[in-house]
Design an enzyme around this catalytic site. Structure first.
Site, PDB file in Angstrom:
ATOM      1  N   ASP A  97      15.485  34.049 -67.016  1.00  0.00           N
ATOM      2  CA  ASP A  97      14.353  34.697 -68.324  1.00  0.00           C
ATOM      3  C   ASP A  97      14.315  33.382 -69.107  1.00  0.00           C
ATOM      4  OD1 ASP A  97      17.269  34.733 -69.486  1.00  0.00           O
ATOM      5  OD2 ASP A  97      17.322  36.078 -70.666  1.00  0.00           O
ATOM      6  N   SER A  98      15.043  32.196 -68.840  1.00  0.00           N
ATOM      7  CA  SER A  98      13.914  31.675 -69.523  1.00  0.00           C
ATOM      8  C   SER A  98      12.997  30.727 -68.612  1.00  0.00           C
ATOM      9  CB  SER A  98      15.372  30.160 -68.892  1.00  0.00           C
ATOM     10  OG  SER A  98      15.184  29.553 -67.603  1.00  0.00           O
ATOM     11  N   ASP A 123      18.353  37.447 -63.444  1.00  0.00           N
ATOM     12  CA  ASP A 123      18.766  37.435 -64.914  1.00  0.00           C
ATOM     13  C   ASP A 123      18.607  39.052 -65.656  1.00  0.00           C
ATOM     14  OD1 ASP A 123      19.868  35.679 -65.785  1.00  0.00           O
ATOM     15  OD2 ASP A 123      18.444  34.753 -66.665  1.00  0.00           O
ATOM     16  N   LYS A 127      22.425  38.620 -62.615  1.00  0.00           N
ATOM     17  CA  LYS A 127      23.133  38.043 -64.073  1.00  0.00           C
ATOM     18  C   LYS A 127      23.221  38.596 -65.164  1.00  0.00           C
ATOM     19  CE  LYS A 127      22.635  33.823 -65.294  1.00  0.00           C
ATOM     20  NZ  LYS A 127      22.095  34.433 -66.483  1.00  0.00           N
ATOM     21  N   GLU A 177      24.886  38.195 -69.719  1.00  0.00           N
ATOM     22  CA  GLU A 177      25.078  37.932 -70.787  1.00  0.00           C
ATOM     23  C   GLU A 177      26.603  38.464 -71.495  1.00  0.00           C
ATOM     24  OE1 GLU A 177      22.108  36.404 -73.403  1.00  0.00           O
ATOM     25  OE2 GLU A 177      21.355  34.881 -71.620  1.00  0.00           O
ATOM     26  N   GLU A 186      28.058  28.704 -70.824  1.00  0.00           N
ATOM     27  CA  GLU A 186      26.727  27.541 -71.208  1.00  0.00           C
ATOM     28  C   GLU A 186      27.303  27.037 -72.640  1.00  0.00           C
ATOM     29  OE1 GLU A 186      21.712  27.818 -72.736  1.00  0.00           O
ATOM     30  OE2 GLU A 186      23.320  29.318 -71.049  1.00  0.00           O
TER      31      GLU A 186
END
Length: 277
Positions: A44-45, A83, A113, A115, A182
């Site tokens: 999602d970057s 993501d 993925k 978070e 991270e």
């Protein structure tokens, strides 16, 4: 041979380091795949390096499905991880399962993925039990940047380090096949990596993780707004591209482009007949 989550587990057991890069479209995926990168992350970057946002928070499920679909068409050997964006899995487990399914069914991702750690462990377990492999992500979690008070290293105090270790174990116990660390102190990342049986993938987490992930645009010097401390620039393609554009513009203005070799022709008799008519 195509990369699988079983292959990644074997790489950890064998002590073979795992390189991973982001990609957001067909062309980038083809390049990464041809280079033998075993994991491609549709991160999602893309919100910052492709869509121009100042964080990952505005990225939607439709954005992620669209870009994952591009990447899945470009890579044939790499494991494609996509993501789940902000609020795509935090509301409830059923919605999380539906959105994970979209990334795999519509986007072509092999895994998703997410978070978070202990707080999302039950949701991870539900998704894994439904047949969708999950990669975890702890430490600096960009979707929580507002709650964290900015982009800063996580786990430097005893309490926060303990929490990250608990998060990592909770994700493993919930069935995650790997976890991204991270912006975690390298000493703590080493402890977590040794404690887990699943591979750790570091980004700003030191050299002792089982693998590393970097953003395509950072590595290649395509995103010039800033370079994170944890990134290494392997090329400065933005300079090369700018120079190429300038040369192209000069050639057009001077009438040097296109040349005869870059143009198409037609039969002169046909042209003469057209003009006579």
């Amino acid at each position: 041979m195509a990369t699988t989550i079983r292959k990644l587990a074997q790489m950890k057991r064998d002590g073979e380091k795992i390189p991973m890069v982001t990609a957001y479209d067909y062309t980038a995926a083809r390049i990464a795949d041809a280079a033998g990168i075993p994991i491609i992350l549709v991160g999602d970057s893309l919100g910052m390096v492709v869509l121009g946002y100042d964080s990952t928070i505005p990225v939607t499920m439709d954005d992620m499905v669209r870009h994952t679909r591009m990447v899945s068409r470009g890579a044939s050997e790499a494991l494609i991880v996509a993501d789940l964006p902000f609020m795509a899995y935090q509301v409830d487990a059923n919605e999380a399962m539906r959105n994970a399914g979209r990334l795999m069914q519509e986007g072509g991702a092999h895994t998703v993925k997410m978070e978070g750690g202990v707080a999302i462990a039950d949701t991870v377990r539900r998704i894994v039990d439904a047949g969708a492999p999950v990669m975890g992500h702890i430490g600096l979690t960009p979707q929580s940047v507002n709650a964290l008070g900015g982009y800063r290293v996580q786990g430097r105090t005893r309490a926060t380090a303990r929490r990250l270790l608990d998060d990592a174990v909770a994700l493993q116990d919930a069935g995650a096949y790997s976890v991204v660390l991270e912006c975690v102190p390298s000493q703590l990342a080493k402890v977590i990596t040794e404690r887990l049986t699943i591979p750790t993938i570091g980004i700003g987490a030191g050299p002792d993780c089982d693998g590393q992930v970097q953003v395509f645009h950072d590595m290649l010097g395509l995103f010039s707004d800033f370079l994170p401390k944890h990134a290494r620039r392997y090329a400065t393609l933005s300079d090369d591209i700018t120079a190429a554009f300038r040369q192209y513009a000069e050639d057009v203005r001077a009438g040097d482009f296109p040349a005869e070799s870059e143009s198409f022709t037609m039969n002169e008799a046909v042209l003469s007949d057209l003009l006579d008519g």
